[in-house]
Design an enzyme around this catalytic site. Structure first.
Site, short mmCIF file in Angstrom:
data_model
loop_
_atom_site.label_atom_id
_atom_site.label_comp_id
_atom_site.label_asym_id
_atom_site.label_seq_id
_atom_site.Cartn_x
_atom_site.Cartn_y
_atom_site.Cartn_z
N ARG A 165 -48.18 -38.03 49.09
CA ARG A 165 -49.33 -38.02 48.16
C ARG A 165 -49.92 -39.20 48.31
O ARG A 165 -49.37 -40.34 48.56
CB ARG A 165 -48.60 -37.83 46.86
CG ARG A 165 -47.99 -36.50 46.79
CD ARG A 165 -47.10 -36.13 45.40
NE ARG A 165 -46.42 -35.04 45.25
CZ ARG A 165 -45.17 -34.71 45.58
NH1 ARG A 165 -44.43 -35.80 45.83
NH2 ARG A 165 -44.45 -33.79 45.35
N HIS A 255 -55.38 -35.57 49.54
CA HIS A 255 -54.16 -34.34 49.30
C HIS A 255 -54.32 -33.37 50.30
O HIS A 255 -53.21 -32.75 50.64
CB HIS A 255 -54.42 -33.78 48.08
CG HIS A 255 -52.95 -33.38 47.52
ND1 HIS A 255 -51.76 -34.22 47.29
CD2 HIS A 255 -52.42 -32.15 47.35
CE1 HIS A 255 -51.03 -33.50 46.76
NE2 HIS A 255 -51.06 -32.33 46.82
N HIS A 281 -40.62 -31.67 47.66
CA HIS A 281 -40.54 -30.67 46.98
C HIS A 281 -39.15 -30.39 46.48
O HIS A 281 -38.31 -30.15 47.09
CB HIS A 281 -41.17 -29.36 47.74
CG HIS A 281 -42.38 -29.46 48.11
ND1 HIS A 281 -43.09 -28.73 48.97
CD2 HIS A 281 -43.56 -30.05 47.34
CE1 HIS A 281 -44.69 -28.74 48.98
NE2 HIS A 281 -44.64 -29.66 47.90
N TYR A 290 -46.86 -22.80 52.35
CA TYR A 290 -47.47 -23.08 53.84
C TYR A 290 -47.16 -21.83 54.84
O TYR A 290 -48.07 -21.93 55.68
CB TYR A 290 -46.93 -24.34 54.15
CG TYR A 290 -47.31 -25.41 53.15
CD1 TYR A 290 -48.56 -26.08 53.38
CD2 TYR A 290 -46.46 -25.98 52.39
CE1 TYR A 290 -48.97 -26.89 52.50
CE2 TYR A 290 -47.02 -27.04 51.45
CZ TYR A 290 -48.31 -27.60 51.52
OH TYR A 290 -48.78 -28.53 50.70
#
Length: 309
Positions: A165, A255, A281, A290
């Site tokens: 990030r 991002h 995560h 994804y």
């Protein structure tokens, strides 16, 4: 002054303050998340104050009904609050009332009858491999100062080449760099080790070589033009320049490079659990989105390339 300051009595104000302290020091919520939670509860208390006709007390909360909560949620929706924001509002309220129950102050069944608003699934917008590579390699064309160009290339490389990030990249210190890996502090203060592929490592080393600022291990890795901590806005503006130069869509943000990292890894057969660890995560279900992105791309390619497509 919070929205609840004049809507509640001193006892409820004290409980809100205690709850906020717990969220910040124990659960270690990000400052913006903490601010949003506090604002949500404050707005709810203000609503109840007008709804019930007076400052909210413990007795007021004991009399709370599901209909009161629904009225508040309906008002927020009328104020054009989307389903995702409404879901967060409900989560904030449940969290606060859960705190009151844990503290043996109050237990209510009112929230049991409230359904969380349905949130439409939105797939992350990933760049193609070519677009992602161009985004990194064209950085030096946007900046005349070599060390600043190297800095921005290193940050963008970390977003795509390590899946960071933007906030994680800018929070790095020089001491977080190890021989082959990077120590990343993610959401909730959780630390993960992320492998550094050669091109990303090289981009960081180039930046460190050209940087006019001497860095110690505890110093922020990326510095602004005047030596301060680099602002995420600078990288966002750089991406804006790159979008214009490369003709990329507005969704091509820092991002989006993180999304591209995950999508491209999965497309090359990357293990979902490993990608979950790399992204930081907490839940595998977050990473599983994804698989939908990759399937969508596969179907697009299939439709374009197949004779019967």
């Amino acid at each position: 002054m919070t929205d609840s300051a004049f809507a509640t009595d001193a006892f409820i104000q004290a409980q809100i303050a205690a709850w906020m302290r717990e969220l910040g020091s124990v659960k270690r919520l990000a400052p913006k998340t903490l601010e949003a939670y506090g604002r949500d509860v404050g707005q709810f208390m203000s609503f109840l104050s007008g709804h019930m006709g007076g400052a909210i007390t413990l007795q007021s909360l004991k009399e709370l009904r599901a209909a009161d909560i629904r009225s508040f949620m309906a008002q927020r929706r009328e104020e054009s609050l989307g389903s995702r924001s409404l879901a967060r509002v409900l989560s904030s309220l449940k969290n606060f009332f859960g705190f009151l129950e844990r503290e043996n102050i109050l237990a209510t069944e009112a929230f049991n009858a409230i359904r969380t608003p349905k949130i439409p699934k939105s797939l992350p917008k990933a760049l193609t491999v070519v677009e992602a590579k161009q985004t990194i390699t064209r950085v030096d064309e946007m900046e005349e100062e070599p060390w600043i160009a190297a800095r921005d290339m290193a940050v963008i490389s970390l977003c795509y080449g390590a899946g960071l990030r933007i906030a994680e990249a800018l929070a790095l210190t020089k001491g977080d760099l190890e021989a082959e890996v990077l120590r990343v502090t993610g959401k909730g203060g959780k630390i993960r080790m992320v492998p550094l592929i050669a091109p990303v490592r090289q981009s960081i080393e180039t930046y460190l070589t050209l940087s006019p600022y001497k860095l110690w291990d505890d110093d922020p890795l990326f510095r602004g033009k005047k030596g301060g901590v680099l602002s995420p806005r600078i990288i966002q503006l750089r991406m804006q320049q790159l979008r214009s130069a490369l003709g990329l869509p507005p969704s091509a943000t820092p991002h989006a490079l993180r999304h591209s990292f995950a999508t491209h890894l999965l497309g090359k057969g990357g293990d979902l659990r490993a990608i979950q660890e790399l992204l930081g995560h907490a839940s595998l279900s977050t990473t599983q989105i994804y698989t939908a992105v990759d399937t969508e791309r596969l179907m697009e390619s299939y439709a374009k390339a197949h004779p019967r497509g």
